[in-house]
Design an enzyme around this catalytic site. Structure first.
Site, PDB file in Angstrom:
ATOM      1  N   LYS A  76       0.848  -1.196   0.000  1.00  0.00           N
ATOM      2  CA  LYS A  76       0.000   0.000   0.000  1.00  0.00           C
ATOM      3  C   LYS A  76       0.878   1.238   0.000  1.00  0.00           C
ATOM      4  O   LYS A  76       2.033   1.210   0.432  1.00  0.00           O
ATOM      5  CB  LYS A  76      -0.948   0.037   1.210  1.00  0.00           C
ATOM      6  CG  LYS A  76      -0.275   0.128   2.593  1.00  0.00           C
ATOM      7  CD  LYS A  76       0.121   1.525   3.041  1.00  0.00           C
ATOM      8  CE  LYS A  76       0.931   1.504   4.324  1.00  0.00           C
ATOM      9  NZ  LYS A  76       1.632   2.759   4.608  1.00  0.00           N
ATOM     10  N   ASP A  98      -2.301  -1.673  10.329  1.00  0.00           N
ATOM     11  CA  ASP A  98      -2.542  -1.648   8.880  1.00  0.00           C
ATOM     12  C   ASP A  98      -3.202  -2.923   8.355  1.00  0.00           C
ATOM     13  O   ASP A  98      -3.567  -2.999   7.181  1.00  0.00           O
ATOM     14  CB  ASP A  98      -1.222  -1.448   8.112  1.00  0.00           C
ATOM     15  CG  ASP A  98      -0.730  -0.005   8.158  1.00  0.00           C
ATOM     16  OD1 ASP A  98      -1.541   0.894   8.422  1.00  0.00           O
ATOM     17  OD2 ASP A  98       0.472   0.212   7.936  1.00  0.00           O
ATOM     18  N   ALA A 101       9.704  -0.658   4.956  1.00  0.00           N
ATOM     19  CA  ALA A 101       9.763   0.343   3.895  1.00  0.00           C
ATOM     20  C   ALA A 101       8.625   1.356   3.927  1.00  0.00           C
ATOM     21  O   ALA A 101       8.577   2.267   3.106  1.00  0.00           O
ATOM     22  CB  ALA A 101       9.762  -0.369   2.537  1.00  0.00           C
TER      23      ALA A 101
END
Length: 289
Positions: free
Chosen positions: A10, A136, A97
């Site tokens: 995402k 998330d 990341a």
């Protein structure tokens, strides 16, 4: 029996932090969308009652620290599943990341195990379970495009944004999300216009989406890691229509509508950065089989 499941990354088109909550988490407002950069999970039923994680990436833990392991463990104990599973993870999404790689692996494991173990859970029920694993994971269970509020677990689906190329560049550093939030100072910070971004997506206005891209966590990560800002500047120089850091970083992404512009940015960054990708927005929600 084997099952293959994709776990897309995402990006945050908009990320705002409203303040710290009593439970220690931060209250957030994020607009996220999935992109066509995905890990692949192969789930295999085992006769032995165990959870096995297989990965050839040395940065991926193969024990309880792995979020896909936690997803399997949670389902197994909650629904008294006596079958074991081997989860082979082929990593494509860079680790640490800001692209929700681990969360997406957990979400893919939830969706896949729901089918493999014949649990019959709805996607809403899986998202609720996902919230127990990480902030998330709920979004990643649904995929597509959404406004995430609360600590990130309250999901409101949005239409897919206008189609375009997403060029991603990750420097050879990892960023601790917890450390970024710890250093975040909300005094005098310019907050993103979340409603403006939602309207831009609903109106399918590419230029307005570009104009409303904003991430308050840049105020921390760019100071901690100047190389992230250097990548932003390079992307702008090579002609990206809009450039933003995703999540807590360090990955930076730029948007481009035209193939020629995408190739220029991609090729320009490859000599500057070790991990560069050019992918499409996915924008559509996952469907349970």
């Amino acid at each position: 029996m084997k099952l293959l499941v994709k776990a897309p990354a995402k990006i945050n088109l908009s990320l705002d932090v409203l303040g710290k909550r009593e439970d220690g988490y931060h209250e957030v407002e994020m607009i996220m969308t999935t992109i066509d950069l995905a890990d692949r999970l192969e789930l295999t039923l085992l006769d032995k009652d165990e959870i096995k994680i297989v990965s050839h990436n040395r940065f991926v833990p193969d024990d309880h620290r792995n979020l896909a392991y936690q997803a399997a463990h949670l389902l197994k104990h909650r629904f008294n599943v006596k079958q074991g599973v081997s989860i082979a993870i082929e990593k494509v999404i860079p680790v640490a990341a800001g692209l929700a790689g681990g969360s997406s692996d957990a979400a893919a494991a939830l969706r896949g195990l729901n089918k493999l173990w014949q649990l019959g859970l709805t996607i809403d029920e899986l998202a609720e379970i996902g919230a127990e694993i990480g902030s998330d994971v709920s979004f990643c269970v649904y995929g597509g495009t959404a406004l995430a509020t609360g600590r990130g677990e309250l999901i409101q689906a949005l239409p897919a944004p206008p189609t375009c190329w997403v060029i991603l560049a990750k420097p050879f550093i990892g960023v601790s999300t917890a450390e970024v939030y710890r250093r975040l100072n909300l005094q005098g910070i310019e907050h993103p216009q979340t409603l403006g971004m939602m309207k831009a997506i609903e109106n399918q206005s590419y230029s307005e989406v570009c104009a409303h891209m904003s991430n308050v966590l840049e105020s921390v990560t760019l100071k901690m890691h100047p190389e992230v800002n250097q990548i932003k500047e390079q992307m702008q120089r090579f002609g990206a229509d809009a450039v933003l850091m995703s999540g807590s970083g360090p990955t930076v992404f730029g948007l481009a509508q035209h193939d020629s512009r995408m190739h220029r940015i991609y090729n320009g960054l490859r000599g500057f950065c070790d991990q560069v990708f050019a992918v499409r927005l996915l924008g559509e929600q996952h469907k349970l089989d």
